[in-house]
Write a protein that holds these residues in place. Structure first.
Motif, PDB file in Angstrom:
ATOM      1  N   ASN A  11      15.386  -6.467 -11.733  1.00 15.56           N
ATOM      2  CA  ASN A  11      14.832  -5.767 -12.887  1.00 15.56           C
ATOM      3  C   ASN A  11      15.689  -4.546 -13.209  1.00 15.56           C
ATOM      4  O   ASN A  11      15.184  -3.448 -13.383  1.00 15.56           O
ATOM      5  CB  ASN A  11      13.390  -5.350 -12.606  1.00 15.56           C
ATOM      6  CG  ASN A  11      12.503  -6.539 -12.374  1.00 15.56           C
ATOM      7  OD1 ASN A  11      12.481  -7.473 -13.163  1.00 15.56           O
ATOM      8  ND2 ASN A  11      11.779  -6.534 -11.266  1.00 15.56           N
ATOM      9  N   LEU A  53      15.066  -1.672 -15.725  1.00 16.28           N
ATOM     10  CA  LEU A  53      14.143  -0.575 -15.434  1.00 16.28           C
ATOM     11  C   LEU A  53      14.884   0.693 -15.037  1.00 16.28           C
ATOM     12  O   LEU A  53      14.711   1.739 -15.637  1.00 16.28           O
ATOM     13  CB  LEU A  53      13.218  -0.983 -14.285  1.00 16.28           C
ATOM     14  CG  LEU A  53      11.811  -1.402 -14.637  1.00 16.28           C
ATOM     15  CD1 LEU A  53      11.085  -1.850 -13.381  1.00 16.28           C
ATOM     16  CD2 LEU A  53      11.062  -0.259 -15.283  1.00 16.28           C
ATOM     17  N   LEU A  66      15.394   4.078 -17.371  1.00 17.36           N
ATOM     18  CA  LEU A  66      14.827   5.336 -16.893  1.00 17.36           C
ATOM     19  C   LEU A  66      15.914   6.355 -16.542  1.00 17.36           C
ATOM     20  O   LEU A  66      15.783   7.539 -16.848  1.00 17.36           O
ATOM     21  CB  LEU A  66      13.928   5.077 -15.677  1.00 17.36           C
ATOM     22  CG  LEU A  66      12.699   4.200 -15.952  1.00 17.36           C
ATOM     23  CD1 LEU A  66      11.952   3.905 -14.667  1.00 17.36           C
ATOM     24  CD2 LEU A  66      11.776   4.873 -16.953  1.00 17.36           C
ATOM     25  N   GLU A 116       3.644   9.852 -10.157  1.00 14.48           N
ATOM     26  CA  GLU A 116       2.691   9.298 -11.122  1.00 14.48           C
ATOM     27  C   GLU A 116       2.922   7.801 -11.350  1.00 14.48           C
ATOM     28  O   GLU A 116       1.979   7.020 -11.392  1.00 14.48           O
ATOM     29  CB  GLU A 116       2.869  10.021 -12.460  1.00 14.48           C
ATOM     30  CG  GLU A 116       1.703  10.866 -12.842  1.00 14.48           C
ATOM     31  CD  GLU A 116       1.805  11.245 -14.307  1.00 14.48           C
ATOM     32  OE1 GLU A 116       0.935  10.828 -15.078  1.00 14.48           O
ATOM     33  OE2 GLU A 116       2.784  11.919 -14.658  1.00 14.48           O
ATOM     34  N   THR A 117       4.190   7.454 -11.473  1.00 10.90           N
ATOM     35  CA  THR A 117       4.537   6.053 -11.703  1.00 10.90           C
ATOM     36  C   THR A 117       4.187   5.198 -10.495  1.00 10.90           C
ATOM     37  O   THR A 117       3.593   4.136 -10.632  1.00 10.90           O
ATOM     38  CB  THR A 117       6.041   5.922 -11.993  1.00 10.90           C
ATOM     39  OG1 THR A 117       6.408   6.937 -12.904  1.00 10.90           O
ATOM     40  CG2 THR A 117       6.369   4.573 -12.547  1.00 10.90           C
ATOM     41  N   ILE A 118       4.547   5.674  -9.312  1.00 11.87           N
ATOM     42  CA  ILE A 118       4.315   4.884  -8.102  1.00 11.87           C
ATOM     43  C   ILE A 118       2.822   4.614  -7.914  1.00 11.87           C
ATOM     44  O   ILE A 118       2.428   3.521  -7.524  1.00 11.87           O
ATOM     45  CB  ILE A 118       4.896   5.602  -6.868  1.00 11.87           C
ATOM     46  CG1 ILE A 118       6.415   5.660  -6.970  1.00 11.87           C
ATOM     47  CG2 ILE A 118       4.482   4.903  -5.570  1.00 11.87           C
ATOM     48  CD1 ILE A 118       7.091   6.410  -5.869  1.00 11.87           C
ATOM     49  N   LEU A 119       1.981   5.615  -8.243  1.00 13.61           N
ATOM     50  CA  LEU A 119       0.548   5.452  -8.022  1.00 13.61           C
ATOM     51  C   LEU A 119      -0.121   4.635  -9.119  1.00 13.61           C
ATOM     52  O   LEU A 119      -1.319   4.383  -9.057  1.00 13.61           O
ATOM     53  CB  LEU A 119      -0.122   6.816  -7.893  1.00 13.61           C
ATOM     54  CG  LEU A 119       0.168   7.535  -6.580  1.00 13.61           C
ATOM     55  CD1 LEU A 119      -0.522   8.875  -6.534  1.00 13.61           C
ATOM     56  CD2 LEU A 119      -0.248   6.689  -5.383  1.00 13.61           C
ATOM     57  N   GLN A 120       0.618   4.259 -10.141  1.00 14.53           N
ATOM     58  CA  GLN A 120      -0.040   3.530 -11.211  1.00 14.53           C
ATOM     59  C   GLN A 120       0.588   2.193 -11.552  1.00 14.53           C
ATOM     60  O   GLN A 120      -0.086   1.296 -12.029  1.00 14.53           O
ATOM     61  CB  GLN A 120      -0.055   4.414 -12.451  1.00 14.53           C
ATOM     62  CG  GLN A 120      -1.236   4.101 -13.319  1.00 14.53           C
ATOM     63  CD  GLN A 120      -1.190   4.884 -14.588  1.00 14.53           C
ATOM     64  OE1 GLN A 120      -1.193   4.332 -15.659  1.00 14.53           O
ATOM     65  NE2 GLN A 120      -1.134   6.187 -14.480  1.00 14.53           N
ATOM     66  N   VAL A 121       1.881   2.086 -11.347  1.00 14.23           N
ATOM     67  CA  VAL A 121       2.562   0.860 -11.718  1.00 14.23           C
ATOM     68  C   VAL A 121       3.163   0.224 -10.475  1.00 14.23           C
ATOM     69  O   VAL A 121       3.742   0.907  -9.637  1.00 14.23           O
ATOM     70  CB  VAL A 121       3.695   1.142 -12.732  1.00 14.23           C
ATOM     71  CG1 VAL A 121       4.316  -0.144 -13.197  1.00 14.23           C
ATOM     72  CG2 VAL A 121       3.182   1.941 -13.890  1.00 14.23           C
ATOM     73  N   ARG A 122       2.983  -1.078 -10.377  1.00 14.38           N
ATOM     74  CA  ARG A 122       3.554  -1.777  -9.245  1.00 14.38           C
ATOM     75  C   ARG A 122       4.993  -2.107  -9.591  1.00 14.38           C
ATOM     76  O   ARG A 122       5.250  -3.015 -10.379  1.00 14.38           O
ATOM     77  CB  ARG A 122       2.752  -3.038  -9.031  1.00 14.38           C
ATOM     78  CG  ARG A 122       3.072  -3.819  -7.795  1.00 14.38           C
ATOM     79  CD  ARG A 122       2.221  -5.051  -7.876  1.00 14.38           C
ATOM     80  NE  ARG A 122       2.349  -5.929  -6.747  1.00 14.38           N
ATOM     81  CZ  ARG A 122       1.726  -7.101  -6.715  1.00 14.38           C
ATOM     82  NH1 ARG A 122       0.968  -7.477  -7.732  1.00 14.38           N
ATOM     83  NH2 ARG A 122       1.867  -7.889  -5.673  1.00 14.38           N
ATOM     84  N   MET A 123       5.914  -1.334  -9.050  1.00  7.08           N
ATOM     85  CA  MET A 123       7.320  -1.667  -9.223  1.00  7.08           C
ATOM     86  C   MET A 123       8.039  -1.388  -7.920  1.00  7.08           C
ATOM     87  O   MET A 123       7.548  -0.642  -7.079  1.00  7.08           O
ATOM     88  CB  MET A 123       7.934  -0.922 -10.413  1.00  7.08           C
ATOM     89  CG  MET A 123       8.058   0.569 -10.334  1.00  7.08           C
ATOM     90  SD  MET A 123       9.067   1.282 -11.673  1.00  7.08           S
ATOM     91  CE  MET A 123       8.038   1.238 -13.093  1.00  7.08           C
ATOM     92  N   LYS A 144       5.506   0.736   2.963  1.00  6.19           N
ATOM     93  CA  LYS A 144       4.095   0.619   2.597  1.00  6.19           C
ATOM     94  C   LYS A 144       3.387   1.959   2.604  1.00  6.19           C
ATOM     95  O   LYS A 144       2.397   2.146   1.916  1.00  6.19           O
ATOM     96  CB  LYS A 144       3.394  -0.261   3.636  1.00  6.19           C
ATOM     97  CG  LYS A 144       3.557  -1.720   3.423  1.00  6.19           C
ATOM     98  CD  LYS A 144       2.451  -2.420   4.194  1.00  6.19           C
ATOM     99  CE  LYS A 144       3.014  -3.454   5.132  1.00  6.19           C
ATOM    100  NZ  LYS A 144       1.991  -4.005   6.021  1.00  6.19           N
ATOM    101  N   PRO A 156       3.211   5.293  -0.852  1.00  8.70           N
ATOM    102  CA  PRO A 156       2.168   5.691  -1.816  1.00  8.70           C
ATOM    103  C   PRO A 156       1.077   6.558  -1.190  1.00  8.70           C
ATOM    104  O   PRO A 156       0.534   7.429  -1.847  1.00  8.70           O
ATOM    105  CB  PRO A 156       1.580   4.354  -2.275  1.00  8.70           C
ATOM    106  CG  PRO A 156       2.623   3.354  -1.989  1.00  8.70           C
ATOM    107  CD  PRO A 156       3.373   3.838  -0.793  1.00  8.70           C
ATOM    108  N   TYR A 157       0.793   6.346   0.079  1.00 17.11           N
ATOM    109  CA  TYR A 157      -0.246   7.134   0.737  1.00 17.11           C
ATOM    110  C   TYR A 157       0.186   8.576   0.973  1.00 17.11           C
ATOM    111  O   TYR A 157      -0.641   9.459   1.108  1.00 17.11           O
ATOM    112  CB  TYR A 157      -0.608   6.523   2.099  1.00 17.11           C
ATOM    113  CG  TYR A 157      -1.370   5.241   2.004  1.00 17.11           C
ATOM    114  CD1 TYR A 157      -2.730   5.261   1.738  1.00 17.11           C
ATOM    115  CD2 TYR A 157      -0.738   4.027   2.179  1.00 17.11           C
ATOM    116  CE1 TYR A 157      -3.439   4.077   1.655  1.00 17.11           C
ATOM    117  CE2 TYR A 157      -1.441   2.844   2.093  1.00 17.11           C
ATOM    118  CZ  TYR A 157      -2.793   2.871   1.840  1.00 17.11           C
ATOM    119  OH  TYR A 157      -3.494   1.715   1.754  1.00 17.11           O
TER     120      TYR A 157
END
Lengths: 249, 269
Positions: B22, B25, B29, B104-111, B263, B266-267
């Protein structure tokens, strides 16, 4: 294309809550030197169980509503369901492309023109630039922005900004659609068209996941409700039954 | 499927491959990042070129006088050194915050997470391309000849970037977990700027001890494989070997590391 489905098995999500102290390396090193025992209480590494014992199987055609009080774990579950958080225990299997319409302004650059923002927002939604180009005329038409589309986004009124973000965000037709509350669109004249478009997106999705506090919204859009409480599933079933219990208690 | 290998890297590889697949992307960006910074300025991103030109002129005059080296020798080497170092330090410094700034992106979009790293790489490559415009100017002023060896610097640059990306992968994960690691990394880069022969020449170093110190600096080798061919000389075999071996070992380690902690990112945001 594979059919969409979601399967969560024995999912548990444990959050480390770090404050500045525990995100800091210095404190880590100091606590190692001082033996750790005393410092561990001070370093603020609290562990919060975000979700526990979650077993959910979602099949195509299901419109799942999530409800629960603030802090019940709705956002966390939304993130697990859209594949952002990988469970700390158990397994989450998500088949199909998933788009979340939580913050429709994500990716928008106020300095860029409306046209450029269609590309930026579109890419964030998982569309290829070529696909976005093909759709952009339709999107511009829908916003009714006219010549404003070539001006910087920051010069738009709040209503216009919202229209553009909404139009691009609803241009995709994902298999799994994740939403936190219904998208509100503000001005009256636009509202009707927006609602129609939103309904189109929702009905095109194989699976809808909608977190909401609104009884009416859940009743109108969902055929299954999951009630979360303290990170566990309190109830999972037909909307009427769950709503009766939820609002009755 | 990966049961027989000693270390499991399948998820890390899948993440990186998907980021590459991809590519639009990180290209969109990364390009956007540069565009945003200079959108309201008339000269635009060429401010980068101007800033670099000013810096090189000042450093050239000051250190050229200080070390009493002929400017015609010193400036071309300094120019390449500063430009390449700008790329290296930009990648490390911004690489540390790759995930934090994309929170913000990581917590909302799966990429793929690697997309956020490659976005920083792409952004810095665009900036470096602007800075490279200075090079022909400097070479013309001092009538410095360029021979066919210069093409080798493209290979050097590729190897440099390959090495930088594995470092960024590891740093981005560590810096997300331990936020003040970013400061440590930035300090280290500051120190390394003086420890790497950019404003001075490797031959100026006295004694064997200093030479050893120089050779354990990975950026010395990475800089040389880009700079030396442009100046018309072949980098040493040691330069090449170190760069290649470092890339291999670094990538194996980075993949295992990324596979283990990907993994959790995001946490930690």
């Amino acid at each position: 294309m594979i059919t969409a489905s979601i399967e969560l098995r024995q999912v548990e999500v444990v959050f480390p809550v770090y404050n500045a102290a525990s995100l800091s390396l210095k404190n880590r090193l100091l606590s190692a030197v001082t033996g750790g025992k005393i410092d561990r209480q001070h370093d603020g590494a609290i562990i919060v169980k975000g979700l526990q014992d979650i077993n959910i199987m979602i099949n195509p055609g299901e419109r799942v509503g999530l409800l629960g009080h603030n802090g019940a774990g709705k956002t966390t579950l939304l993130r697990v369901l859209s594949g952002i958080y990988q469970p700390t225990q158990g397994t989450a299997q998500i088949n199909g492309e998933c788009v979340s319409l939580i913050n429709i302004g994500l990716g928008i650059d106020p300095e860029a023109t409306g046209r450029e923002n269609i590309l930026l927002r579109g890419v964030m939604m998982g569309m290829r630039p070529s696909a976005i180009k093909a759709m952009s005329e339709e999107i511009i038409d829908f916003t009714g922005l006219g010549d404003f589309i070539d001006l910087p986004f920051r010069t738009y009124s709040t209503g216009m900004q919202l229209r553009l973000a909404f139009a691009v965000s609803t241009a995709v037709r994902p298999q799994i659609l994740v939403m936190d509350e219904w998208l509100s669109t503000g001005d009256e004249e636009f509202k009707e068209r927006a609602d129609r478009r939103m309904t189109d997106v929702v009905s095109a999705a194989e699976i809808l996941i909608l977190a909401s506090h609104s009884r009416e919204l859940l009743l109108n859009n969902c055929n299954r409700l999951i009630w979360l409480e303290h990170g566990k599933i309190r109830m999972d079933g037909k909307p009427e039954e769950v709503l009766k219990q939820y609002f009755g208690h | 499927m990966n049961d027989f290998s000693l270390i499991n890297t399948s998820q890390a590889r899948a993440d990186i491959l998907s980021a590459l697949k991809n590519y639009y992307l990180f290209i969109t960006l990364g390009w956007q990042d540069v565009a945003t910074r200079y959108r309201r300025s008339r000269v635009g991103a060429f401010w980068l070129t101007i800033n670099m030109l000013v810096m090189i002129s000042v450093l050239g005059v000051v250190f050229g006088t200080l070390f009493r080296v002929p400017v015609a020798e010193f400036l071309p080497s300094l120019t390449i050194g500063i430009i390449v170092w700008g790329l290296i330090s930009g990648l490390i410094n911004e690489g540390c915050g790759s995930f934090i700034t994309a929170q913000e992106t990581i917590l909302q979009v799966r990429m793929p997470l690697a997309t956020h790293i490659l976005r920083v790489v792409w952004r810095n490559m665009i900036i470096t391309a602007h800075n490279l415009l200075i090079l022909p100017i400097v070479f013309l002023i001092f009538m410095k000849p360029v021979n066919y060896l210069a093409l080798l610097s493209l290979l050097g640059l590729t190897l440099l970037i390959i090495n930088m990306v594995w470092m960024m992968l590891i740093l981005a994960v560590i810096c997300t977990r331990f936020r003040d690691f970013t400061q440590i990394a930035q300090n280290a880069m500051q120190v390394l700027f003086y420890a790497t022969p950019i404003i001075w020449h490797a031959e100026m170093l006295p004694g064997r001890y200093a030479q050893v110190l120089l050779n354990i600096n990975p950026f010395y080798h990475l800089l040389n494989i880009v700079r030396e061919p442009l100046l018309g000389s072949m980098p040493t075999t040691v330069n090449w070997v170190v760069s290649i071996v470092m890339a291999i070992i670094g990538w194996v380690f980075a993949l295992a590391f990324f596979n283990r902690f990907r993994k959790r990112v995001p946490y930690w945001l």
